[in-house]
Scaffold this motif. Structure first.
Motif, PDB file in Angstrom:
ATOM      1  N   PRO A  69      -5.157   2.155   7.098  1.00 55.19           N
ATOM      2  CA  PRO A  69      -4.652   2.464   8.435  1.00 55.19           C
ATOM      3  C   PRO A  69      -3.749   1.390   9.038  1.00 55.19           C
ATOM      4  CG  PRO A  69      -6.929   1.766   8.566  1.00 55.19           C
ATOM      5  CD  PRO A  69      -6.580   1.858   7.106  1.00 55.19           C
ATOM      6  N   ASP A  70      -3.776   0.172   8.514  1.00 54.79           N
ATOM      7  CA  ASP A  70      -3.000  -0.935   9.083  1.00 54.79           C
ATOM      8  C   ASP A  70      -1.827  -1.276   8.170  1.00 54.79           C
ATOM      9  OD1 ASP A  70      -2.040  -3.190  10.332  1.00 54.79           O
ATOM     10  OD2 ASP A  70      -4.003  -4.147  10.537  1.00 54.79           O
ATOM     11  N   VAL A  71      -0.652  -0.796   8.538  1.00 53.25           N
ATOM     12  CA  VAL A  71       0.549  -0.996   7.725  1.00 53.25           C
ATOM     13  C   VAL A  71       0.902  -2.477   7.643  1.00 53.25           C
ATOM     14  CG1 VAL A  71       3.007  -0.451   7.515  1.00 53.25           C
ATOM     15  CG2 VAL A  71       1.401   1.309   8.237  1.00 53.25           C
ATOM     16  N   ALA A  72       0.823  -3.188   8.758  1.00 53.55           N
ATOM     17  CA  ALA A  72       1.174  -4.611   8.772  1.00 53.55           C
ATOM     18  C   ALA A  72       0.248  -5.428   7.866  1.00 53.55           C
ATOM     19  CB  ALA A  72       1.138  -5.153  10.195  1.00 53.55           C
ATOM     20  N   ALA A  73      -1.039  -5.120   7.893  1.00 51.71           N
ATOM     21  CA  ALA A  73      -1.985  -5.839   7.032  1.00 51.71           C
ATOM     22  C   ALA A  73      -1.671  -5.580   5.559  1.00 51.71           C
ATOM     23  CB  ALA A  73      -3.410  -5.429   7.352  1.00 51.71           C
ATOM     24  N   PHE A  74      -1.305  -4.345   5.229  1.00 48.66           N
ATOM     25  CA  PHE A  74      -0.927  -4.022   3.854  1.00 48.66           C
ATOM     26  C   PHE A  74       0.305  -4.834   3.440  1.00 48.66           C
ATOM     27  CE2 PHE A  74       1.379  -1.498   0.688  1.00 48.66           C
ATOM     28  CZ  PHE A  74       0.394  -1.313  -0.260  1.00 48.66           C
ATOM     29  N   CYS A  75       1.299  -4.895   4.327  1.00 52.60           N
ATOM     30  CA  CYS A  75       2.513  -5.665   4.036  1.00 52.60           C
ATOM     31  C   CYS A  75       2.204  -7.153   3.895  1.00 52.60           C
ATOM     32  CB  CYS A  75       3.554  -5.467   5.138  1.00 52.60           C
ATOM     33  SG  CYS A  75       4.259  -3.816   5.191  1.00 52.60           S
ATOM     34  N   ASP A  76       1.366  -7.664   4.789  1.00 52.56           N
ATOM     35  CA  ASP A  76       0.984  -9.076   4.702  1.00 52.56           C
ATOM     36  C   ASP A  76       0.314  -9.384   3.379  1.00 52.56           C
ATOM     37  OD1 ASP A  76       2.032  -9.692   7.189  1.00 52.56           O
ATOM     38  OD2 ASP A  76       0.110  -9.478   8.234  1.00 52.56           O
ATOM     39  N   LYS A 133       9.633   3.323   6.206  1.00 52.70           N
ATOM     40  CA  LYS A 133      10.594   2.742   7.154  1.00 52.70           C
ATOM     41  C   LYS A 133       9.939   1.689   8.039  1.00 52.70           C
ATOM     42  CE  LYS A 133      13.677   6.652   6.976  1.00 52.70           C
ATOM     43  NZ  LYS A 133      14.143   7.875   7.609  1.00 52.70           N
ATOM     44  N   GLU A 134       8.688   1.939   8.447  1.00 44.51           N
ATOM     45  CA  GLU A 134       7.968   0.937   9.237  1.00 44.51           C
ATOM     46  C   GLU A 134       7.699  -0.319   8.405  1.00 44.51           C
ATOM     47  OE1 GLU A 134       7.366   0.941  12.542  1.00 44.51           O
ATOM     48  OE2 GLU A 134       8.571   2.767  12.475  1.00 44.51           O
ATOM     49  N   MET A 135       7.333  -0.122   7.149  1.00 45.88           N
ATOM     50  CA  MET A 135       7.110  -1.268   6.259  1.00 45.88           C
ATOM     51  C   MET A 135       8.407  -2.047   6.071  1.00 45.88           C
ATOM     52  SD  MET A 135       4.655   0.459   3.375  1.00 45.88           S
ATOM     53  CE  MET A 135       4.433  -1.036   2.409  1.00 45.88           C
ATOM     54  N   GLN A 136       9.490  -1.325   5.882  1.00 48.87           N
ATOM     55  CA  GLN A 136      10.789  -1.965   5.677  1.00 48.87           C
ATOM     56  C   GLN A 136      11.174  -2.795   6.901  1.00 48.87           C
ATOM     57  OE1 GLN A 136      14.133   0.731   5.425  1.00 48.87           O
ATOM     58  NE2 GLN A 136      15.139  -0.587   3.952  1.00 48.87           N
ATOM     59  N   LYS A 137      11.015  -2.240   8.100  1.00 51.11           N
ATOM     60  CA  LYS A 137      11.326  -2.982   9.322  1.00 51.11           C
ATOM     61  C   LYS A 137      10.471  -4.245   9.420  1.00 51.11           C
ATOM     62  CE  LYS A 137      10.930   0.241  12.483  1.00 51.11           C
ATOM     63  NZ  LYS A 137      10.951   0.980  13.763  1.00 51.11           N
ATOM     64  N   TYR A 138       9.192  -4.088   9.147  1.00 51.20           N
ATOM     65  CA  TYR A 138       8.276  -5.222   9.226  1.00 51.20           C
ATOM     66  C   TYR A 138       8.661  -6.304   8.218  1.00 51.20           C
ATOM     67  CZ  TYR A 138       3.916  -7.865   9.291  1.00 51.20           C
ATOM     68  OH  TYR A 138       2.990  -8.869   9.392  1.00 51.20           O
ATOM     69  N   LEU A 139       8.937  -5.883   6.986  1.00 49.55           N
ATOM     70  CA  LEU A 139       9.268  -6.858   5.952  1.00 49.55           C
ATOM     71  C   LEU A 139      10.614  -7.533   6.208  1.00 49.55           C
ATOM     72  CD1 LEU A 139       7.960  -4.911   2.845  1.00 49.55           C
ATOM     73  CD2 LEU A 139       6.995  -7.004   3.827  1.00 49.55           C
ATOM     74  N   PHE A 140      11.561  -6.816   6.792  1.00 51.95           N
ATOM     75  CA  PHE A 140      12.844  -7.439   7.116  1.00 51.95           C
ATOM     76  C   PHE A 140      12.679  -8.476   8.220  1.00 51.95           C
ATOM     77  CE2 PHE A 140      15.681  -3.765   5.468  1.00 51.95           C
ATOM     78  CZ  PHE A 140      15.723  -4.343   4.216  1.00 51.95           C
ATOM     79  N   LYS A 141      11.694  -8.302   9.096  1.00 45.65           N
ATOM     80  CA  LYS A 141      11.454  -9.272  10.162  1.00 45.65           C
ATOM     81  C   LYS A 141      10.712 -10.498   9.662  1.00 45.65           C
ATOM     82  CE  LYS A 141      11.207  -6.370  14.218  1.00 45.65           C
ATOM     83  NZ  LYS A 141      10.337  -5.840  15.263  1.00 45.65           N
TER      84      LYS A 141
END
Length: 108
Positions: free
Chosen positions: A75-82, A32-40
């Motif tokens: 540990p870094d969800v945003a870095a993984f998404c990036d 869900k955190e990844m989804q929110k980040y990716l939608f932004k």
């Protein structure tokens, strides 16, 4: 887009959500955190592409292997998404391009 396309899209989305709900709670939270980040900040073709289902596939494999979610992504969800979207055109790119256009000139 016809009514059948809309119905099929909803059916696919509901199936996707059911797969997410079948994951362990820690995987669901991270998804869900990844989804929110990716939608932004995510790629323009996020909804039409296979990125979100691919993440669920990856998570299902991790669950089957008995791994924790942070073992898979770090540990870094945003870095993984990036890293996932590094070669994709994002909404941030479109916005940056729009503010770089000089007033009174048409974009080519």
């Amino acid at each position: 887009m016809g009514i059948q396309d809309i119905i099929e899209g909803k059916r696919q989305w509901r199936a996707h959500v059911a797969r997410v709900k079948a994951l362990p709670p820690d995987y669901q939270i991270v998804y869900k955190e990844m989804q929110k980040y990716l939608f932004k900040v995510g790629p323009i073709d996020l909804v039409d592409g296979g990125l979100l289902p691919g993440i669920v596939d990856f998570f299902e494999t991790g669950v089957a292997d008995g791994k924790g979610v942070l073992e898979l992504i770090g540990p870094d969800v945003a870095a993984f998404c990036d890293d996932l979207i590094k070669d994709s055109r994002t909404y941030a790119d479109v916005y940056q391009e729009s503010i770089n256009v000089k007033p009174g000139t048409a974009e080519k």
